[in-house]
Scaffold this motif. Structure first.
Motif, PDB file in Angstrom:
ATOM      1  N   ASN A  96       7.074   4.551   3.128  1.00 51.59           N
ATOM      2  CA  ASN A  96       7.075   3.121   3.436  1.00 51.59           C
ATOM      3  C   ASN A  96       5.840   2.646   4.183  1.00 51.59           C
ATOM      4  OD1 ASN A  96       9.647   1.846   2.488  1.00 51.59           O
ATOM      5  ND2 ASN A  96      10.463   3.604   3.602  1.00 51.59           N
ATOM      6  N   TYR A  97       4.972   3.573   4.516  1.00 50.35           N
ATOM      7  CA  TYR A  97       3.756   3.216   5.247  1.00 50.35           C
ATOM      8  C   TYR A  97       2.590   3.742   4.420  1.00 50.35           C
ATOM      9  CZ  TYR A  97       0.812   2.357   9.334  1.00 50.35           C
ATOM     10  OH  TYR A  97      -0.143   1.882  10.200  1.00 50.35           O
ATOM     11  N   CYS A  98       2.154   2.940   3.462  1.00 51.77           N
ATOM     12  CA  CYS A  98       1.168   3.433   2.498  1.00 51.77           C
ATOM     13  C   CYS A  98       0.000   2.467   2.366  1.00 51.77           C
ATOM     14  CB  CYS A  98       1.791   3.579   1.111  1.00 51.77           C
ATOM     15  SG  CYS A  98       3.374   4.412   1.073  1.00 51.77           S
ATOM     16  N   ASN A  99      -1.159   3.038   2.127  1.00 51.55           N
ATOM     17  CA  ASN A  99      -2.309   2.246   1.706  1.00 51.55           C
ATOM     18  C   ASN A  99      -2.493   2.479   0.221  1.00 51.55           C
ATOM     19  OD1 ASN A  99      -3.243   0.912   3.980  1.00 51.55           O
ATOM     20  ND2 ASN A  99      -4.458   2.650   4.672  1.00 51.55           N
ATOM     21  N   PHE A 100      -2.142   1.489  -0.577  1.00 47.07           N
ATOM     22  CA  PHE A 100      -2.307   1.588  -2.028  1.00 47.07           C
ATOM     23  C   PHE A 100      -2.545   0.144  -2.454  1.00 47.07           C
ATOM     24  CE2 PHE A 100      -0.258   3.885  -5.962  1.00 47.07           C
ATOM     25  CZ  PHE A 100      -1.410   3.658  -6.683  1.00 47.07           C
ATOM     26  N   TYR A 101      -3.834  -0.275  -2.291  1.00 43.85           N
ATOM     27  CA  TYR A 101      -4.161  -1.699  -2.383  1.00 43.85           C
ATOM     28  C   TYR A 101      -3.873  -2.295  -3.753  1.00 43.85           C
ATOM     29  CZ  TYR A 101      -6.304  -1.906   2.253  1.00 43.85           C
ATOM     30  OH  TYR A 101      -6.522  -1.911   3.610  1.00 43.85           O
ATOM     31  N   GLU A 102      -3.710  -1.449  -4.753  1.00 44.95           N
ATOM     32  CA  GLU A 102      -3.336  -1.960  -6.067  1.00 44.95           C
ATOM     33  C   GLU A 102      -1.990  -2.684  -5.998  1.00 44.95           C
ATOM     34  OE1 GLU A 102      -4.925   0.741  -5.479  1.00 44.95           O
ATOM     35  OE2 GLU A 102      -6.232   1.328  -7.119  1.00 44.95           O
ATOM     36  N   PHE A 103      -1.216  -2.364  -4.959  1.00 52.53           N
ATOM     37  CA  PHE A 103       0.107  -2.984  -4.824  1.00 52.53           C
ATOM     38  C   PHE A 103       0.192  -3.879  -3.596  1.00 52.53           C
ATOM     39  CE2 PHE A 103       0.882   0.813  -7.405  1.00 52.53           C
ATOM     40  CZ  PHE A 103       1.483   0.213  -8.496  1.00 52.53           C
ATOM     41  N   GLY A 104      -0.939  -4.238  -3.004  1.00 58.94           N
ATOM     42  CA  GLY A 104      -0.940  -5.109  -1.834  1.00 58.94           C
ATOM     43  C   GLY A 104      -1.528  -4.420  -0.626  1.00 58.94           C
ATOM     44  N   THR A 105      -2.030  -5.220   0.317  1.00 59.89           N
ATOM     45  CA  THR A 105      -2.772  -4.633   1.432  1.00 59.89           C
ATOM     46  C   THR A 105      -1.900  -4.309   2.640  1.00 59.89           C
ATOM     47  OG1 THR A 105      -3.366  -6.849   2.144  1.00 59.89           O
ATOM     48  CG2 THR A 105      -4.984  -5.678   0.808  1.00 59.89           C
ATOM     49  N   ALA A 106      -0.672  -4.866   2.703  1.00 62.63           N
ATOM     50  CA  ALA A 106       0.192  -4.519   3.831  1.00 62.63           C
ATOM     51  C   ALA A 106       0.780  -3.130   3.590  1.00 62.63           C
ATOM     52  CB  ALA A 106       1.303  -5.545   3.990  1.00 62.63           C
ATOM     53  N   LYS A 107       1.025  -2.422   4.695  1.00 65.51           N
ATOM     54  CA  LYS A 107       1.488  -1.042   4.578  1.00 65.51           C
ATOM     55  C   LYS A 107       2.807  -0.925   3.810  1.00 65.51           C
ATOM     56  CE  LYS A 107      -1.722   1.012   7.066  1.00 65.51           C
ATOM     57  NZ  LYS A 107      -2.736  -0.021   6.829  1.00 65.51           N
ATOM     58  N   THR A 108       3.620  -1.960   3.869  1.00 67.49           N
ATOM     59  CA  THR A 108       4.927  -1.900   3.208  1.00 67.49           C
ATOM     60  C   THR A 108       4.874  -2.452   1.779  1.00 67.49           C
ATOM     61  OG1 THR A 108       5.403  -3.950   4.364  1.00 67.49           O
ATOM     62  CG2 THR A 108       6.347  -1.956   5.296  1.00 67.49           C
ATOM     63  N   ASP A 109       3.748  -3.057   1.398  1.00 71.80           N
ATOM     64  CA  ASP A 109       3.637  -3.631   0.048  1.00 71.80           C
ATOM     65  C   ASP A 109       3.840  -2.607  -1.075  1.00 71.80           C
ATOM     66  OD1 ASP A 109       3.293  -6.176   0.945  1.00 71.80           O
ATOM     67  OD2 ASP A 109       1.120  -6.236   0.699  1.00 71.80           O
ATOM     68  N   PRO A 110       3.172  -1.440  -0.994  1.00 72.45           N
ATOM     69  CA  PRO A 110       3.355  -0.497  -2.101  1.00 72.45           C
ATOM     70  C   PRO A 110       4.820  -0.122  -2.326  1.00 72.45           C
ATOM     71  CG  PRO A 110       1.468   0.131  -0.782  1.00 72.45           C
ATOM     72  CD  PRO A 110       2.163  -0.964  -0.039  1.00 72.45           C
ATOM     73  N   ALA A 111       5.561   0.115  -1.233  1.00 69.75           N
ATOM     74  CA  ALA A 111       6.974   0.477  -1.390  1.00 69.75           C
ATOM     75  C   ALA A 111       7.738  -0.661  -2.069  1.00 69.75           C
ATOM     76  CB  ALA A 111       7.584   0.812  -0.033  1.00 69.75           C
ATOM     77  N   LYS A 112       7.343  -1.904  -1.771  1.00 70.20           N
ATOM     78  CA  LYS A 112       8.025  -3.062  -2.364  1.00 70.20           C
ATOM     79  C   LYS A 112       7.627  -3.270  -3.821  1.00 70.20           C
ATOM     80  CE  LYS A 112       8.007  -5.748   1.795  1.00 70.20           C
ATOM     81  NZ  LYS A 112       7.017  -6.617   2.446  1.00 70.20           N
ATOM     82  N   ASN A 113       6.347  -3.081  -4.120  1.00 73.87           N
ATOM     83  CA  ASN A 113       5.820  -3.527  -5.418  1.00 73.87           C
ATOM     84  C   ASN A 113       5.578  -2.440  -6.455  1.00 73.87           C
ATOM     85  OD1 ASN A 113       5.711  -6.076  -4.252  1.00 73.87           O
ATOM     86  ND2 ASN A 113       3.596  -5.817  -3.575  1.00 73.87           N
TER      87      ASN A 113
END
Lengths: 341, 191
Positions: A96-113
Motif C-alpha cells: 500500500n506504500y508504493c512508488n509506481f507513477y504509472e498509476f499516480g504519484t501518491a503512495k496509495t495510488d498504485p494500490a488503488k489504480n
C-alpha cells in the motif's frame, strides 16, 4: 580428403573479464560462507548456492493460462543465497506504500489504480546485443529458472526504506540464456506503456517521459544479488508492486528496480534512463545507495525504516551500498562515486 | 440577536471550521490510518492546510469587493492566524516527525536545501505578521502596518515555490494552486 577447419571460437563463448571476476568472487564468497557455516557461526539466511541455472522438472510446471500457474511456481521456491534477519515490512505496507507513477504519484495510488492491469498473458521482448533475440511469453521466461526467496533491504531515494521478502531468480541466469554478444556492455529495461491501463501516463503536467526506462551495467546485471522478482511474501507479485515481473537491485535506490517489464535490451552504449533524463543532477545513472552523496533536496545520510510509528520514528543510518558493500563494492573499484552517483 | 452577537456567533463558527482539518488529522492518527510513513503524511497534510488557509485569507478582500459585504474583513485576521497555526504545526511536525529533533540537520536543511529555505522564510514572515496582528500593534505601526502586512503576498509566493521545488515529477497540483494564487493577485491589480 577434406580437411574441415575447426570453427574459430565465437565471441559470445568468451567469458568477459568482468563476468569471470564476478564468478571468481561469487565462488570465493560461497566458499567463505560454507566455511563459516561449517565453523558453526550464525549465518542469517545465507545458504550455499550454485551459480548455474537449476532446471526444474518440466512436468512439474503448471500449464500457462491456468489461474494460479504463477502461484504454483512460487510454491516450489527454495531459500535463496541472500537474506537478512531484520524485521520484514508487513505485507500491508509493502503493497500500500508504493512508488509506481504509472498509476499516480501518491503512495496509495498504485494500490488503488493498478488492480485492473492485465498481467496474464504477458510477454517480454529481449533485443539488442544477444544471439537469440525475440519476444517471449512470461511462462517461457520463467520456465528454466528455480525461484528463490530473496529477503532484501529496499532503500528509496526519498530516504525511506523497507525489508522485503521477494521471490525471484537471478537476472544473470536469464540473460545468459539469450547469449549476450561481446558488445553487450549495458542492459536497458522498459516498463509497459499503456495509458489506457495506466492513468499516471495520462497526466498532462507530469514531467516524466513514458515509457519508464532503467538500465544497468552488464556486470551489475550479472551480479548474483540482482534478481527478477515475480513474487512477494510467497505470493504472486501484486500489480502495484510491479507485476508480473520486475527488477530488484538491492544496493541501488528503489527507482532503479523497474516494474512491469516488457523489454530487455542489451546495448554497447549506456542507455538513457527515465529519472536521470528528467533531472540528471538529482538522479544519477548508477544511483548506488550512498550516505555521503546527498540528493540536492535532502540528505541521504539516514533513512526512515518503514513502517514507522508516528511518535517514535525509526530513523536509522543509511549504509554504503545499502549494506551490500561486501558483495558489490568491487564492481566500482577505482570509480569516483561522487561523480558517478 | 443583535449584529454584535451575530458576529461573535459567526466567529465561533469560523474558529471551529478552521479546526476541522486538525480534528480530521487527529482522527486519522487515532485509528492508525496514515499508512506506513505517517510522519510524512502528517507533515504534508499540515503544510497543505497552511497554504489553503493562506489563500483563503487572500481571497477575502476580492470577495468583499465582489459581494459588497464589507463585514467580511472582520474574519480575515482569524483565517490568517489559522494559516500561521497550521504552518507552525507543519514546521514542528517536520522537526519532530521527519528530523527527529536533530537540530544540526535542521540548520543543514535550511542552509542547503532551497525548498526548505523558502518554506522557512515563508513561515518566518507569517510569524512576524501574526505577532503584529493585534489592535495594539496596528495602532502602534500606523501607516506602516499595511506596508508590513503586504509581505503576506511574498509569503504565499514563497509557499508556492516551496511546493513547486519539492514536487518530484507531476506538477498538476502545483499548477492548480499557482492558478488560484495568480487569480487572487490579478484581482488586486484590476481595481
Amino acid at each position: 580428403m577434406i580437411i574441415k577447419s575447426k570453427p574459430s571460437v565465437l565471441s559470445s563463448e568468451i567469458t568477459s573479464e568482468s563476468a569471470y571476476l564476478n564468478r571468481r568472487q561469487f565462488l570465493k564468497r560461497t566458499g567463505q560462507y560454507a566455511l563459516m557455516a561449517a565453523a558453526g557461526s550464525v549465518l542469517a539466511g545465507c545458504t550455499d548456492a550454485d551459480e548455474k541455472v537449476i532446471q526444474t522438472d518440466a512436468s512439474a510446471i503448471p500449464a500457462p493460462g491456468s489461474p494460479d500457474w504463477k502461484q504454483l511456481l512460487i510454491d516450489q521456491r527454495k531459500p535463496g543465497p541472500f537474506a537478512t534477519d531484520e524485521a520484514q515490512t508487513p505485507w500491508a505496507d509493502v503493497t500500500n506504500y508504493c512508488n509506481f507513477y504509472e498509476f499516480g504519484t501518491a503512495k496509495t495510488d498504485p494500490a488503488k489504480n493498478a488492480g485492473s492491469l492485465i498481467t496474464d498473458p504477458w510477454s517480454v521482448t529481449i533485443s539488442g546485443e544477444v544471439e537469440k533475440p525475440g519476444t517471449y511469453n512470461l511462462e517461457d521466461i520463467l520456465k528454466p529458472h528455480a525461484l528463490e526467496d530473496r529477503i532484501y533491504r529496499l532503500r528509496c531515494v526519498e530516504a525511506w526504506s523497507m525489508v522485503v521478502p521477494w521471490v525471484g531468480f537471478s537476472l544473470g541466469d536469464l540473460l545468459k540464456r539469450f547469449n549476450p554478444t561481446s558488445r553487450a556492455k549495458y542492459v536497458e529495461f522498459t516498463t509497459l506503456h499503456d495509458p489506457e491501463q495506466m492513468p499516471g501516463q495520462r497526466s498532462r503536467l507530469g514531467s516524466l517521459p513514458w515509457p519508464y526506462k532503467e538500465g544497468l551495467r552488464i556486470d551489475e546485471a550479472m551480479h548474483p544479488l540482482t534478481v527478477l522478482a515475480v513474487g512477494l511474501y510467497g505470493k504472486v507479485l501484486p500489480n502495484q508492486n510491479g507485476a508480473p515481473i520486475r527488477l530488484v537491485v538491492p544496493w541501488k535506490y528503489g527507482f532503479k528496480s523497474i516494474k512491469s517489464i516488457v523489454g530487455i535490451r542489451l546495448l554497447e552504449e549506456q542507455p538513457r534512463t527515465t529519472w536521470n533524463q528528467m533531472a540528471p543532477h538529482e538522479y544519477g545513472f548508477y544511483a548506488n545507495v550512498n550516505p555521503d552523496v546527498s540528493h540536492p533536496r535532502w540528505s541521504q545520510a539516514s533513512e526512515r525504516r518503514l513502517p514507522s510509528s508516528l511518535w517514535n520514528p525509526e530513523r536509522i543510518d543509511t549504509r554504503m551500498f545499502n549494506g551490500y558493500a561486501e558483495e558489490v563494492a568491487p564492481l566500482y573499484k577505482g570509480m569516483n562515486l561522487k561523480m558517478y552517483f | 440577536m443583535n449584529p454584535k452577537q451575530a458576529q461573535s456567533v459567526l466567529k465561533v463558527l469560523l474558529f471551529n471550521i478552521c479546526l476541522l482539518p486538525l480534528a480530521w488529522l487527529g482522527y486519522k492518527i487515532s485509528i492508525n490510518a496514515l499508512g506506513a510513513d505517517p510522519g510524512k503524511e502528517v507533515v504534508h497534510f499540515l503544510g497543505e492546510w497552511a497554504f489553503y488557509l493562506l489563500l483563503a485569507s487572500l481571497a477575502i478582500t476580492p470577495l468583499r469587493r465582489i459581494t459588497g459585504i464589507n463585514k467580511l474583513i472582520r474574519y480575515r485576521r482569524m483565517v490568517g492566524l489559522f494559516a500561521l497555526f497550521y504552518a507552525a504545526l507543519h514546521f514542528v511536525g517536520y522537526l519532530f516527525f521527519l528530523l527527529g529533533w536533530q537540530f544540526a540537520d535542521l540548520i543543514d536543511d535550511v542552509v542547503k536545501r532551497p525548498y526548505i529555505t523558502v518554506g522557512f522564510a515563508a513561515f518566518f514572515i507569517l510569524v512576524v505578521l501574526g505577532a503584529t496582528s493585534t489592535q495594539r500593534m496596528m495602532r502602534l505601526l500606523g501607516k506602516n502596518w499595511q506596508k508590513l502586512h503586504r509581505l503576506v503576498y511574498l509569503a504565499a509566493l514563497l509557499s508556492l515555490v516551496h511546493l513547486i521545488w519539492l514536487t518530484k515529477s507531476d506538477y498538476t497540483s502545483a499548477a492548480y494552486y499557482g492558478g488560484v494564487f495568480a487569480l487572487l493577485m490579478l484581482a488586486r491589480v484590476k481595481k
